[in-house]
Write a protein that holds these residues in place. Structure first.
Motif, PDB file in Angstrom:
ATOM      1  N   ASP A 141       4.537   0.310  -8.156  1.00 41.93           N
ATOM      2  CA  ASP A 141       4.968  -1.030  -8.545  1.00 41.93           C
ATOM      3  C   ASP A 141       6.241  -1.351  -7.756  1.00 41.93           C
ATOM      4  OD1 ASP A 141       5.847  -3.345  -9.727  1.00 41.93           O
ATOM      5  OD2 ASP A 141       5.450  -2.669 -11.778  1.00 41.93           O
ATOM      6  N   LYS A 188       8.423   0.163   0.781  1.00 38.65           N
ATOM      7  CA  LYS A 188       7.060   0.421   1.274  1.00 38.65           C
ATOM      8  C   LYS A 188       7.079   1.395   2.445  1.00 38.65           C
ATOM      9  CE  LYS A 188       5.248  -4.030  -0.233  1.00 38.65           C
ATOM     10  NZ  LYS A 188       4.729  -5.330   0.198  1.00 38.65           N
ATOM     11  N   ASP A 221       0.502   5.724  -0.265  1.00 40.27           N
ATOM     12  CA  ASP A 221      -0.021   4.361  -0.265  1.00 40.27           C
ATOM     13  C   ASP A 221       0.880   3.506  -1.152  1.00 40.27           C
ATOM     14  OD1 ASP A 221      -1.399   1.980  -0.509  1.00 40.27           O
ATOM     15  OD2 ASP A 221      -3.331   2.934  -0.929  1.00 40.27           O
ATOM     16  N   ASN A 239       0.477   0.713  -2.354  1.00 42.21           N
ATOM     17  CA  ASN A 239      -0.251   0.029  -3.434  1.00 42.21           C
ATOM     18  C   ASN A 239      -0.340   0.865  -4.705  1.00 42.21           C
ATOM     19  OD1 ASN A 239      -0.838  -2.360  -1.966  1.00 42.21           O
ATOM     20  ND2 ASN A 239      -2.440  -1.250  -0.878  1.00 42.21           N
ATOM     21  N   ASP A 240      -0.042   2.165  -4.602  1.00 44.06           N
ATOM     22  CA  ASP A 240      -0.055   3.039  -5.775  1.00 44.06           C
ATOM     23  C   ASP A 240       1.243   2.953  -6.571  1.00 44.06           C
ATOM     24  OD1 ASP A 240      -2.589   3.913  -5.148  1.00 44.06           O
ATOM     25  OD2 ASP A 240      -1.894   5.721  -4.116  1.00 44.06           O
TER      26      ASP A 240
END
Length: 65
Positions: free
Chosen positions: A30, A11, A25, A27-28
């Motif tokens: 996996d 991350k 980001d 969250n974009d």
């Protein structure tokens, strides 16, 4: 390397690298699949044998559409 530590590193890499994948980001991506592939790619789980280019290639491969 501990899986949770690896996910934090993934991350951080996504959000901090300007020359990384096009999105910054986490969250974009996996992150779970990235962690799985990185751990499989590392022969002993230490991640010392995964170079930065391979690391970024694996991250890019798991970008969500």
């Amino acid at each position: 390397m501990d899986r949770e530590q690896l996910k934090v590193i993934i991350k951080d890499t996504i959000t901090q690298r300007e020359d990384g994948p096009s999105s910054s980001d986490a969250n974009d991506f996996d992150v779970e699949a990235i962690a799985d592939e990185l751990l499989e790619s590392s022969g002993d789980g230490s991640m010392l044998d995964v170079d930065s280019d391979d690391f970024m290639t694996i991250i890019a491969r798991h970008r969500r559409s």
